[in-house]
Design a protein around this motif. Sequence first.
Motif, short mmCIF file in Angstrom:
data_model
loop_
_atom_site.label_atom_id
_atom_site.label_comp_id
_atom_site.label_asym_id
_atom_site.label_seq_id
_atom_site.Cartn_x
_atom_site.Cartn_y
_atom_site.Cartn_z
N ASP A 105 29.91 -15.21 -38.32
CA ASP A 105 31.15 -15.33 -36.93
C ASP A 105 30.44 -15.78 -36.15
OD1 ASP A 105 33.28 -14.33 -38.77
OD2 ASP A 105 32.96 -12.21 -37.90
N VAL A 106 29.56 -15.23 -34.66
CA VAL A 106 28.74 -15.65 -34.15
C VAL A 106 27.81 -16.10 -33.69
CG1 VAL A 106 26.85 -14.42 -32.70
CG2 VAL A 106 28.22 -12.98 -34.01
N ASN A 107 27.02 -17.24 -34.74
CA ASN A 107 26.58 -18.02 -35.84
C ASN A 107 26.99 -19.42 -35.34
OD1 ASN A 107 24.78 -16.55 -33.95
ND2 ASN A 107 22.79 -16.70 -36.06
N LEU A 108 28.05 -19.26 -36.42
CA LEU A 108 29.23 -20.45 -36.63
C LEU A 108 30.30 -20.68 -36.78
CD1 LEU A 108 29.74 -23.02 -38.92
CD2 LEU A 108 30.22 -21.33 -40.46
N TRP A 109 30.71 -19.42 -36.32
CA TRP A 109 32.48 -19.48 -36.16
C TRP A 109 32.61 -19.32 -34.74
CZ3 TRP A 109 34.88 -22.32 -39.87
CH2 TRP A 109 34.15 -21.95 -40.90
N GLY A 110 31.75 -18.60 -34.07
CA GLY A 110 31.79 -19.06 -32.18
C GLY A 110 31.59 -20.78 -31.61
N THR A 111 30.35 -21.09 -32.76
CA THR A 111 30.17 -23.17 -32.33
C THR A 111 31.48 -23.46 -32.88
OG1 THR A 111 27.94 -21.97 -32.41
CG2 THR A 111 28.96 -24.53 -33.04
N VAL A 112 31.81 -23.58 -33.71
CA VAL A 112 32.71 -24.38 -34.69
C VAL A 112 34.30 -23.84 -33.75
CG1 VAL A 112 34.52 -24.71 -36.41
CG2 VAL A 112 31.90 -24.50 -36.67
N ASN A 113 34.24 -22.83 -33.20
CA ASN A 113 35.81 -22.34 -32.08
C ASN A 113 35.49 -22.78 -31.11
OD1 ASN A 113 37.94 -21.02 -32.08
ND2 ASN A 113 37.23 -18.90 -32.18
N ILE A 114 34.36 -23.13 -30.12
CA ILE A 114 34.56 -23.80 -28.67
C ILE A 114 34.83 -24.73 -29.47
CG2 ILE A 114 32.16 -23.74 -28.43
CD1 ILE A 114 33.17 -22.61 -25.42
N THR A 115 33.84 -25.71 -29.89
CA THR A 115 33.57 -27.05 -29.68
C THR A 115 34.96 -27.84 -30.24
OG1 THR A 115 31.74 -26.75 -30.73
CG2 THR A 115 33.10 -28.65 -31.27
N GLN A 116 36.03 -27.31 -31.41
CA GLN A 116 37.40 -27.78 -31.22
C GLN A 116 38.11 -27.74 -30.40
OE1 GLN A 116 39.68 -25.53 -35.05
NE2 GLN A 116 39.83 -27.26 -35.81
N ALA A 117 38.19 -26.40 -30.07
CA ALA A 117 39.15 -26.04 -28.66
C ALA A 117 38.72 -26.97 -27.81
CB ALA A 117 39.19 -24.10 -28.32
N LEU A 118 37.46 -27.54 -27.32
CA LEU A 118 37.08 -28.24 -26.12
C LEU A 118 36.81 -29.69 -26.36
CD1 LEU A 118 36.64 -27.44 -23.12
CD2 LEU A 118 34.12 -27.83 -23.66
N LEU A 119 37.43 -29.99 -28.14
CA LEU A 119 37.16 -31.51 -27.85
C LEU A 119 38.16 -32.50 -27.01
CD1 LEU A 119 35.53 -33.78 -29.93
CD2 LEU A 119 37.02 -33.06 -31.46
N PRO A 120 39.44 -32.43 -27.31
CA PRO A 120 40.47 -33.37 -26.77
C PRO A 120 39.67 -33.11 -25.19
CG PRO A 120 41.89 -31.54 -28.08
CD PRO A 120 40.12 -31.32 -27.77
N ALA A 121 39.87 -32.47 -23.88
CA ALA A 121 39.21 -32.66 -22.94
C ALA A 121 37.55 -33.91 -23.05
CB ALA A 121 38.50 -31.16 -22.48
N LEU A 122 36.98 -33.24 -23.89
CA LEU A 122 36.14 -34.53 -24.03
C LEU A 122 36.42 -36.06 -24.51
CD1 LEU A 122 33.75 -31.69 -26.22
CD2 LEU A 122 33.14 -32.69 -23.59
N LEU A 123 37.58 -35.75 -25.09
CA LEU A 123 37.56 -36.95 -25.92
C LEU A 123 38.48 -37.63 -24.31
CD1 LEU A 123 38.92 -36.34 -29.20
CD2 LEU A 123 37.29 -37.87 -28.57
N ARG A 124 38.38 -36.99 -23.53
CA ARG A 124 39.27 -38.00 -22.09
C ARG A 124 38.13 -38.62 -21.35
NH1 ARG A 124 42.96 -33.49 -22.46
NH2 ARG A 124 41.66 -31.93 -20.94
N GLU A 125 37.25 -38.47 -21.38
CA GLU A 125 36.11 -38.71 -20.27
C GLU A 125 35.36 -40.69 -21.52
OE1 GLU A 125 34.08 -37.59 -17.51
OE2 GLU A 125 36.39 -36.94 -17.87
N PRO A 126 35.23 -41.28 -20.34
CA PRO A 126 35.09 -42.49 -20.67
C PRO A 126 33.50 -42.23 -21.96
CG PRO A 126 34.93 -42.12 -18.77
CD PRO A 126 35.08 -40.66 -19.06
N ALA A 127 32.40 -40.79 -21.91
CA ALA A 127 31.61 -41.01 -22.49
C ALA A 127 30.65 -39.49 -22.29
CB ALA A 127 29.90 -41.19 -21.51
N ALA A 128 31.09 -38.92 -22.59
CA ALA A 128 30.33 -37.24 -23.52
C ALA A 128 29.76 -37.19 -24.43
CB ALA A 128 31.88 -36.73 -23.28
N HIS A 129 29.27 -35.22 -24.74
CA HIS A 129 27.96 -35.97 -25.71
C HIS A 129 28.61 -33.73 -26.12
CE1 HIS A 129 24.66 -36.19 -27.70
NE2 HIS A 129 24.45 -34.90 -27.22
N ILE A 130 28.47 -33.67 -26.96
CA ILE A 130 28.33 -31.96 -27.90
C ILE A 130 26.90 -31.49 -27.99
CG2 ILE A 130 28.83 -30.86 -29.31
CD1 ILE A 130 31.63 -32.39 -29.24
#
Length: 282
Positions: free
Chosen positions: A115-140
């Motif tokens: 839950d901590v190492n995997l799902w916490g990482t997946v969770n915030i990545t999925q939630a923040l992805l729309p904001a990152l996609l609005r940038e002309p260049a972004a990185h995870i």
Amino acid sequence: MTRRAHLDVRGRTAVITGAASGMGAEVARRMAARGAHVALVDRNAEGLESVARDLRGRGHSTHTVDLTSDDAVIAMVDEITSHHPRVQSLVTCAGSSMLGGVDQLTMAEMRWLMDVNLWGTVNITQALLPALLREPAAHITHLVSIYGLAAPAGRIPYAMSKYAVRGFTEALRHELEQTSVTVGAIYPAGVKTGIILHGRYAAAVDPAVAARAAAAQAAMYRTEPGDAGEKIVEATIRRRARTMIGREARLVDVLSRLAPSHYWAVMRRPLKEAVDTTTPVG
């Protein structure tokens, strides 16, 4: 800016998890020093405030959250994007460890670490992805581990979680290859943070034995958190797909590819005390 061009972080926002201490705190300091706005994320509110006081510049924010809570992460991301309209990078440093053999661990203990190492990482990545996609260049940037390259005995839940983060990172990189967002993995070897000394161990393990194993593991660490933080920031700015930190990481990367079924024969001896969670102390 082309998709593969380096990031110009000045005036843009970097979201950093695990930012209250260790590598996450060092990444935050170095991003802020380069002119980025930093959104600090961790469960440790006091630690976040301490790091925030050290940061250069203005426009930084702190966000106390349990990354394993879906609702809390969604609310936090809404909060971040309302304060920071230009989110350009995400660096996931949050994580924990778990000592114990498979016959000592409970399913609840192993699920907690996943839950901590995997799902916490997946969770915030999925939630923040729309904001990152609005940038002309972004990185995870996802922190994996040397144990996402090779799986030692005595670290089953940790290795499982890190192999899973590696798989998530690589699949996500391929899924986003036609977008403005690039994805990279960091594979640190021994970084002198408190993760192993302050991590958890199976309830079935004698605390003295766990302390001995953790100390043996920590004694092998060579890289300073600041040096690791600098490499993570550079990998993020340069949008690298794969970064090794520490000589041991590079060696294990080669070893696991040359001898995928037999690398443990080489690793067993140097890790003997670090993976021993059964031999009584004294």
